[in-house]
Design a protein around this motif. Structure first.
Motif, PDB file in Angstrom:
ATOM      1  N   PHE B 363       0.844  -1.203   0.000  1.00 57.09           N
ATOM      2  CA  PHE B 363       0.000   0.000   0.000  1.00 57.09           C
ATOM      3  C   PHE B 363       0.880   1.254   0.000  1.00 57.09           C
ATOM      4  CE2 PHE B 363      -2.877  -2.748   2.894  1.00 57.09           C
ATOM      5  CZ  PHE B 363      -3.239  -3.522   1.815  1.00 57.09           C
ATOM      6  N   GLY B 364       1.940   1.209   0.815  1.00 52.39           N
ATOM      7  CA  GLY B 364       2.833   2.367   0.913  1.00 52.39           C
ATOM      8  C   GLY B 364       3.446   2.688  -0.440  1.00 52.39           C
ATOM      9  N   LYS B 365       3.885   1.643  -1.117  1.00 47.97           N
ATOM     10  CA  LYS B 365       4.513   1.810  -2.426  1.00 47.97           C
ATOM     11  C   LYS B 365       3.528   2.441  -3.402  1.00 47.97           C
ATOM     12  CE  LYS B 365       8.211   0.168  -4.699  1.00 47.97           C
ATOM     13  NZ  LYS B 365       8.368  -1.254  -4.442  1.00 47.97           N
ATOM     14  N   ILE B 366       2.278   1.985  -3.357  1.00 45.53           N
ATOM     15  CA  ILE B 366       1.267   2.499  -4.284  1.00 45.53           C
ATOM     16  C   ILE B 366       0.934   3.949  -3.959  1.00 45.53           C
ATOM     17  CG2 ILE B 366      -1.152   2.279  -4.990  1.00 45.53           C
ATOM     18  CD1 ILE B 366      -0.806  -0.758  -4.670  1.00 45.53           C
ATOM     19  N   LYS B 367       0.742   4.222  -2.674  1.00 41.09           N
ATOM     20  CA  LYS B 367       0.401   5.598  -2.298  1.00 41.09           C
ATOM     21  C   LYS B 367       1.491   6.561  -2.741  1.00 41.09           C
ATOM     22  CE  LYS B 367      -2.255   4.541   1.822  1.00 41.09           C
ATOM     23  NZ  LYS B 367      -2.074   4.425   3.251  1.00 41.09           N
ATOM     24  N   SER B 368       2.755   6.207  -2.452  1.00 38.93           N
ATOM     25  CA  SER B 368       3.817   7.156  -2.789  1.00 38.93           C
ATOM     26  C   SER B 368       3.986   7.235  -4.307  1.00 38.93           C
ATOM     27  CB  SER B 368       5.121   6.817  -2.070  1.00 38.93           C
ATOM     28  OG  SER B 368       5.774   5.755  -2.722  1.00 38.93           O
ATOM     29  N   GLY B 369       3.795   6.134  -4.998  1.00 36.99           N
ATOM     30  CA  GLY B 369       3.902   6.150  -6.461  1.00 36.99           C
ATOM     31  C   GLY B 369       2.841   7.034  -7.094  1.00 36.99           C
ATOM     32  N   LEU B 370       1.621   6.981  -6.538  1.00 37.15           N
ATOM     33  CA  LEU B 370       0.534   7.811  -7.074  1.00 37.15           C
ATOM     34  C   LEU B 370       0.791   9.285  -6.777  1.00 37.15           C
ATOM     35  CD1 LEU B 370      -2.577   5.615  -6.148  1.00 37.15           C
ATOM     36  CD2 LEU B 370      -1.753   6.125  -8.458  1.00 37.15           C
ATOM     37  N   GLU B 371       1.270   9.536  -5.544  1.00 40.42           N
ATOM     38  CA  GLU B 371       1.569  10.928  -5.175  1.00 40.42           C
ATOM     39  C   GLU B 371       2.619  11.536  -6.085  1.00 40.42           C
ATOM     40  OE1 GLU B 371       2.657  11.061  -1.015  1.00 40.42           O
ATOM     41  OE2 GLU B 371       0.609  10.422  -0.490  1.00 40.42           O
ATOM     42  N   LYS B 372       3.655  10.726  -6.366  1.00 39.00           N
ATOM     43  CA  LYS B 372       4.756  11.251  -7.190  1.00 39.00           C
ATOM     44  C   LYS B 372       4.439  11.142  -8.681  1.00 39.00           C
ATOM     45  CE  LYS B 372       7.846   8.706  -4.917  1.00 39.00           C
ATOM     46  NZ  LYS B 372       9.077   7.948  -4.778  1.00 39.00           N
ATOM     47  N   ALA B 373       3.245  10.663  -8.995  1.00 38.52           N
ATOM     48  CA  ALA B 373       2.816  10.467 -10.385  1.00 38.52           C
ATOM     49  C   ALA B 373       3.768   9.539 -11.158  1.00 38.52           C
ATOM     50  CB  ALA B 373       2.660  11.802 -11.102  1.00 38.52           C
ATOM     51  N   ASP B 374       4.323   8.554 -10.433  1.00 40.13           N
ATOM     52  CA  ASP B 374       5.136   7.525 -11.094  1.00 40.13           C
ATOM     53  C   ASP B 374       4.251   6.663 -11.987  1.00 40.13           C
ATOM     54  OD1 ASP B 374       7.457   8.268  -9.944  1.00 40.13           O
ATOM     55  OD2 ASP B 374       7.500   6.685  -8.406  1.00 40.13           O
ATOM     56  N   PHE B 375       2.993   6.554 -11.595  1.00 43.03           N
ATOM     57  CA  PHE B 375       2.005   5.810 -12.392  1.00 43.03           C
ATOM     58  C   PHE B 375       0.633   6.354 -12.027  1.00 43.03           C
ATOM     59  CE2 PHE B 375       3.492   3.287  -8.730  1.00 43.03           C
ATOM     60  CZ  PHE B 375       2.337   3.245  -7.966  1.00 43.03           C
ATOM     61  N   SER B 376      -0.365   6.025 -12.877  1.00 42.20           N
ATOM     62  CA  SER B 376      -1.673   6.622 -12.625  1.00 42.20           C
ATOM     63  C   SER B 376      -2.706   5.590 -12.186  1.00 42.20           C
ATOM     64  CB  SER B 376      -2.160   7.335 -13.884  1.00 42.20           C
ATOM     65  OG  SER B 376      -2.143   6.422 -14.965  1.00 42.20           O
ATOM     66  N   GLU B 377      -2.444   4.327 -12.458  1.00 40.66           N
ATOM     67  CA  GLU B 377      -3.417   3.302 -12.109  1.00 40.66           C
ATOM     68  C   GLU B 377      -2.730   2.029 -11.672  1.00 40.66           C
ATOM     69  OE1 GLU B 377      -7.438   4.174 -14.652  1.00 40.66           O
ATOM     70  OE2 GLU B 377      -6.282   2.404 -15.142  1.00 40.66           O
TER      71      GLU B 377
END
Ligand SMILES: Cc1cc2nc3c(=O)[nH]c(=O)nc-3n(C[C@H](O)[C@H](O)[C@H](O)COP(=O)(O)OP(=O)(O)OC[C@H]3O[C@@H](n4cnc5c(N)ncnc54)[C@H](O)[C@@H]3O)c2cc1C
Ligand code: SF4
Ligand code: SF4
Lengths: 401, 411
Positions: B363-377
């Motif tokens: 979950f942490g990885k996904i949250k930070s990835g979405l915040e940093k716009a590393d991915f959108s979905e």
């Protein structure tokens, strides 16, 4: 059927380095691994032994690697893992799981025991219930090895493991390490470490903390925390499964995938098609189906006898996938448990490009490259070069794909 | 399971393969969190030695295993750890050694029958209120009811269950939608059918029962076996004609491939070889030049979570290979371990917090990835991973088949 540029068999240090090297070069690669390799044993230490002396030894894996090539592998490695420290042909001290000192090659920086040499006060952190960790023995070894310093033990308990404590259940170093890497764990650790530093405010100059089961080098949160503290922390190596080794495994696997490589888990390669000195495809059993995989070249990095790449039966000993000819010493063992053991030399003989050779010295397979513990004529225990062989030959194999 | 005597030899061989490295236990998501679980090494190969001597472990401790298979993926020696644990559990349950309270049995009955989840909200609500108090379950229930409203079950049955005629002229494939697709996300099941049809297949969907995975996880071993035998009976005519079976949920696929062959009965010896993960199947089509291409480009960057039960299948990640055929689409493998739900494990009252804790790194990885716009979905094949990830990270999670729907211009 699609033909991969390269398929690497084995997910230990050698296979992962080969895979990353090939993927970086834009090759389309797949890595097939039955399971985790021996990285879980190693605390991430990469030793080279006495490289030049070993290089001079006939048929030793290093005899196929020039010093320049080795240096190149090392600099590639440090690019890949900037948190590694070490210098060529110059060992650095690290702590064993019992608090002794031993020289090592390249290590994640938090393992370097160099700061202890100038320590005046050493605080050994003793996380309660940490498996296979003996604080008393460890501290007395530290005191013997660093007589200039005062050694004290500082116990550490965490609410998170309260149930373990009350059940008297030991805690794997990797479980502690995963907790330290979490947000709560890092917060807890910050307070705890600040507390010690506060208590010993006068000692700031020569204060070194020894902290088993931390694995700080890989975790951004912990790296930041340690950077913000004004005190050195040294992690000892630890009995397996080592959290640092497991972290290194995960780190390399992720790197490989990020570079576009495909990692096939739970896959035991069982056979290869061989046609006139070439291998067009290998196969594995995948729940009732035979999964055939084609590639232009293959890397064999299945870890030797210990890793499962060489199978020893009551009467037979063979390499299980390509049936590569093996060097097998006539005498299998010798006296002296800790002395050199001939069987460790068992493996595949190769040419300078790591092609497996037949007993007449001709190339057995032109598109297969052998690396790591699969190679013949070396003994990781007495040559102290296990990681170095895996790194340099893995790198080499990756450039051959 | 059958084949007891050869089974004993096989088990002993596997036991000898264990090099006692403890790597499995170091990676087990449950052992990391719950001190009451002895871990895969102790509960699997170590305890098996004692079991071979007739000495048994407390089955309650064994029941803590979520059957996520992380241990097997890690083991360097291919020790069949979960089979050892499950078999010991099965024996303990069938011999009645571990009598449970009525409440517990009712709960197992409900959770074990994912099929019934679709109608749970009304009929069984009083019994399962204690389960439903948990948010993750409510998310599932909302979905179940929501989808029930939009795509009512009878409709669904009409669409799939009756499609059992064989038309020898077109290429055929049997689709095993699995409970999650069938009752909770019927639109995704329909998308799978559309993609297969788009590739020239006529899609057969006999009226299957639940594959049995949730039943096993809830110690309902005889019912799991009954379901398997029922499904096998439905499958036999197709298996005998060599028609492939495709499932879009990795847990169903793994059970068809790994568990069903053990049950014996007609079809058991054919099922593993004829069953495909959806993307494994599409990849085969691609390799044979039979996959329709002409994908519409996409500029999205998606994060992929590989379900544990896919990793155990020894097929790699075919969906990632296929997605990379869509021009412009970028896929990032999250590689952050188990989501913590593992079938219905995380739905259980006592496991909810555990499951959430297990999934935290992901979950942490996904949250930070979405915040940093590393991915959108976020995408994942498994329906229950999907629920857990959406619950734990608040991200929008989709089955990857939707990317093919878009790329084919079907959605
Ligand atoms: C206990 C121990 C301690 C060590 N300590 C140190 C140290 O302090 N310093 C140092 O420098 N070196 C050390 N080493 C040595 C060093 O780590 C190894 O030499 C090196 O890691 C070997 O790597 P490898 O990749 O060749 O093999 P391994 O790491 O053994 O990997 C083999 C891989 O092949 C896979 N595999 C095997 N058969 C198949 C198959 N048929 N199909 C698919 N996959 C297969 C395995 O699952 C595994 O992933 C140590 C090694 C051990 C065992
Ligand atoms: S299946 Fe998952 S929960 Fe069970 S022992 Fe293995 S790793 Fe642990
Ligand atoms: S990982 Fe495999 S070999 Fe290692 S202890 Fe577990 S079961 Fe044994």
């Amino acid at each position: 059927m699609i033909v991969w540029d390269g398929i690497i068999i084995g997910g230990g240090l050698a296979g992962l380095v080969a895979g990353i090297t090939a993927a970086e070069r834009g090759k389309q690669v797949m890595l097939v691994a039955e399971g985790i390799g021996s990285l879980s044993f190693t605390s991430g230490v990469i030793d080279f032994g006495d490289f030049n002396a070993l290089r001079d030894r006939q048929d030793h894996p290093f005899s196929h690697i020039s010093e320049d090539q080795a240096l190149q592998s090392v600099s590639k490695w440090q690019e890949l893992c900037p948190f590694y420290t070490g210098s060529w042909a110059k060992g650095q001290p690290i702590l064993t799981p019992l608090g002794e000192i031993r020289p090592a090659g390249y290590v994640p920086y938090s393992l370097s025991a160099q700061p202890l040499e100038a320590a005046r006060e050493i605080v050994l952190i003793a996380p309660q219930g940490l498996k296979d960790f003996f604080p008393g023995l460890f501290a007395s070894n530290l005191a013997l090895n660093f007589p200039q310093a005062i050694v004290t033990i500082k116990p550490l308990q965490v609410d998170r493991f309260a149930q373990h404590y009350s059940l008297g259940k030991s805690i794997l170093p990797s479980d502690y390490a995963k907790y330290w890497a979490s947000v709560e764990g890092t917060d807890y650790l910050r307070e705890f470490l600040m507390g010690i530093i506060g208590e010993l405010a006068g000692m700031k100059e020569g204060l070194v903390l020894v902290f088993p089961g931390l694995s700080a080098s890989f975790e951004p949160l912990l790296r930041d925390l340690l950077k913000s503290l004004t005190v050195s922390i040294v992690e000892p190596t630890i009995f397996p499964p080592s959290p640092v080794g497991m972290n290194l495994y995960q780190f390399l696997r992720k790197k490989f995938k990020d570079l576009g490589g495909e990692f096939l888990t739970n896959g035991k390669v069982e056979a290869a098609v061989i046609e006139e000195g070439y291998c067009p495809s290998i196969s594995l059993q995948s729940h009732g189906k035979t999964l055939e995989l084609k590639a232009k070249s293959f890397v064999l990095a299945t870890g030797g006898i210990f890793g499962g790449g060489i199978q020893v039966g009551p009467r037979t000993i063979r390499e299980g996938i390509f049936d590569c000819p093996l060097f097998i010493p006539e005498q299998w063992t010798s006296d002296g448990f800790l002395g050199p053991q001939p069987y460790t030399q068992t493996g595949i003989e190769v040419d300078a490009e790591l092609h497996p050779l037949r007993s007449d010295g001709e190339i057995y397979l032109h598109n297969v490259y052998v690396c790591g513990r699969m190679l013949a004529h070396w003994d990781p225990w007495t040559d102290h070069c296990g990681g170095g062989v895996a790194l340099t030959t893995g790198h080499r194999a990756g450039t051959m794909i | 399971m059958n084949g007891k005597s050869e089974g004993a030899v096989y088990r002993a061989e596997k036991l000898d393969a264990c090099i006692k490295c403890s790597a499995c236990t170091a990676e087990c998501p449950v052992a990391r969190i719950n001190p009451l679980f002895p871990g895969p090494k102790a509960a699997g190969p170590d305890a098996e030695r004692l079991r071979l001597e007739g000495i048994y472990f407390d089955a309650k401790a064994l029941a803590l295993c979520s059957n996520c298979k992380t241990c097997e993926i890690t083991c360097p020696s291919s020790v069949n750890i979960t089979e050892l644990i499950m078999e010991a559990r099965r024996k303990a349950i069938l011999s009645g050694a571990n009598k449970k309270s009525k409440r517990y049995r009712l709960r197992a009955l409900v959770l074990g029958r994912a099929e019934y989840l679709g109608i749970l909200g009304t009929v069984l609500a009083p019994v399962t209120n204690f389960v439903l108090r948990k948010k993750a379950v409510r998310v599932l229930m909302e979905k179940a009811i929501g989808i029930g409203r939009n795509a009512p079950l009878p409709d669904y049955h009409r669409r799939f269950a009756l499609n059992t005629h064989t038309d020898a002229k077109t290429k055929q494939v049997v689709y095993f939608p699995g409970c999650y697709s069938a009752y909770n996300d019927a639109v995704t099941a329909r998308a799978v059918v559309k993609v297969l049809e788009h590739n020239g297949f006529s899609v057969l969907t006999p009226s299957f029962h639940c594959c049995g995975v949730p039943l096993q996880s809830n110690d309902q071993f005889s019912q799991a076996e009954a379901n398997a035998l029922y499904n096998l009976r439905l499958l036999v005519p197709y298996l005998e004609q060599g028609i492939p079976v495709v499932a879009s949920c990795p847990s169903c696929t793994l059970s068809l491939k790994q568990e069903y062959p053990h049950y014996g009965g007609p079809g058991a010896e054919l099922i593993a070889a004829r069953t495909y993960d959806l993307f494994e199947f599409l990849w085969h089509l691609y390799e044979n030049g039979e996959l329709r291409l002409g994908f519409r480009p996409s500029s999205q960057i998606v994060a992929y979570h590989a379900p544990c039960h896919l990793k155990a299948q020894s097929i790699g990640t075919p969906v990632v290979r296929l997605l990379r055929l869509i021009p412009g689409l970028q896929v990032k493998d999250l590689d952050s371990g188990c989501c913590g739900l593992s079938g219905s494990y995380g739905f259980k009252e006592e496991n909810y917090a555990l499951g959430m804790e297990i999934g935290k790194p992901l979950f942490g990885k996904i949250k930070s990835g979405l915040e940093k716009a590393d991915f959108s979905e976020v995408i994942t094949e498994c329906g229950t991973c999907n629920i857990q990830i959406a619950h734990g990270s608040r991200a929008k999670v989709q089955h990857p088949v939707w990317y093919f729907m878009k790329a084919y211009g079907l959605a």
